[in-house]
Design a protein around this motif. Sequence first.
Motif, PDB file in Angstrom:
ATOM      1  N   SER A   1       7.962  10.432  -0.487  1.00 42.97           N
ATOM      2  CA  SER A   1       6.784  10.987   0.033  1.00 42.97           C
ATOM      3  C   SER A   1       5.615  10.260  -0.100  1.00 42.97           C
ATOM      4  N   VAL A   2       5.457   9.451  -1.378  1.00 39.55           N
ATOM      5  CA  VAL A   2       4.298   8.500  -1.390  1.00 39.55           C
ATOM      6  C   VAL A   2       4.062   7.622  -0.408  1.00 39.55           C
ATOM      7  N   ARG A   3       5.070   7.035  -0.204  1.00 37.27           N
ATOM      8  CA  ARG A   3       5.136   5.738   0.841  1.00 37.27           C
ATOM      9  C   ARG A   3       4.626   6.477   2.245  1.00 37.27           C
TER      10      ARG A   3
ATOM     11  N   VAL B   1      -3.500   8.143  -1.769  1.00 38.81           N
ATOM     12  CA  VAL B   1      -2.415   9.080  -2.616  1.00 38.81           C
ATOM     13  C   VAL B   1      -2.892   8.537  -3.934  1.00 38.81           C
ATOM     14  N   LEU B   2      -2.830   9.357  -4.834  1.00 36.58           N
ATOM     15  CA  LEU B   2      -2.930   9.163  -6.435  1.00 36.58           C
ATOM     16  C   LEU B   2      -1.490   9.597  -6.846  1.00 36.58           C
ATOM     17  N   LEU B   3      -0.689   8.733  -7.483  1.00 33.23           N
ATOM     18  CA  LEU B   3       0.670   9.165  -8.127  1.00 33.23           C
ATOM     19  C   LEU B   3       0.371   9.417  -9.658  1.00 33.23           C
ATOM     20  N   VAL B   4       0.787  10.508 -10.024  1.00 26.07           N
ATOM     21  CA  VAL B   4       0.730  10.691 -11.548  1.00 26.07           C
ATOM     22  C   VAL B   4       1.813  10.464 -12.389  1.00 26.07           C
ATOM     23  N   GLY B   5       1.756   9.016 -12.785  1.00 27.30           N
ATOM     24  CA  GLY B   5       3.212   8.542 -13.244  1.00 27.30           C
ATOM     25  C   GLY B   5       3.642   9.251 -14.502  1.00 27.30           C
TER      26      GLY B   5
ATOM     27  N   LEU C   1       7.104   2.868 -10.260  1.00 25.32           N
ATOM     28  CA  LEU C   1       5.926   3.163 -10.209  1.00 25.32           C
ATOM     29  C   LEU C   1       5.285   1.791  -9.709  1.00 25.32           C
ATOM     30  N   THR C   2       5.754   0.824 -10.307  1.00 26.02           N
ATOM     31  CA  THR C   2       5.442  -0.588 -10.028  1.00 26.02           C
ATOM     32  C   THR C   2       5.289  -0.811  -8.660  1.00 26.02           C
TER      33      THR C   2
ATOM     34  N   GLN D   1      -2.269   4.685  -5.945  1.00 23.26           N
ATOM     35  CA  GLN D   1      -3.021   4.288  -7.173  1.00 23.26           C
ATOM     36  C   GLN D   1      -2.138   5.136  -8.188  1.00 23.26           C
ATOM     37  N   VAL D   2      -1.684   4.552  -9.119  1.00 22.81           N
ATOM     38  CA  VAL D   2      -0.666   5.209 -10.076  1.00 22.81           C
ATOM     39  C   VAL D   2      -1.819   5.552 -11.311  1.00 22.81           C
ATOM     40  N   VAL D   3      -1.706   6.947 -11.635  1.00 21.52           N
ATOM     41  CA  VAL D   3      -2.867   7.180 -12.565  1.00 21.52           C
ATOM     42  C   VAL D   3      -2.028   8.055 -13.558  1.00 21.52           C
TER      43      VAL D   3
END
Length: 187
Positions: free
Chosen positions: A125-127, A136-140, A166-167, A175-177
Amino acid sequence: MAMSNTALLIIDVQQGLDDGDFYGGNRNNPQIVENIPTLLTLFRSTHKPIFHVKHNSINPASPLHPSKPGNAIHPWAAPIEGEPIFEKTVNSAFVGTTLEKVLQEQGITRLVVCGLTTNHCVSTSVRMGANLGFEVLLVGDACATFDRVGPDGVLRMAEDVHMHSLTDVHGEFCQVVNTKEVPDLIK
């Protein structure tokens, strides 16, 4: 209610994903049970939109099949009135749903994403969200996954699978946050 171009997207936080045996065992990041509710409280208190995604597996043996109790969203991540649920049967929250259309109609350009599982529906979904033009900010630390056996037969630990996932997307699709960073990033 104030309009916002930023929305929270919570993916597949369903009771059936507690069935570690079915999904590979050893789910990492137990902190999601605190971090996802923290994100929900933040978005609700600031009147920012929240969208829930629910996976309806087509596999009758899956704990996420609509006939199974595991299809239900966890109470600690459940929507309240006014928070829509998009139901899907594939990995992407955008395929077979009206999610993209609804986001565009509401002028949402930025997604804060969390949920299960990091390497499957969250990553997909992020991709796709990024490919559709959303920031997109992905909350790892508000995502998790399970141990996985690779095509080489080697067991990869859930935390390794999670961090590799995540990497793979960080800096390319999102951006992973972490949860603590989100309040400052959505002002």
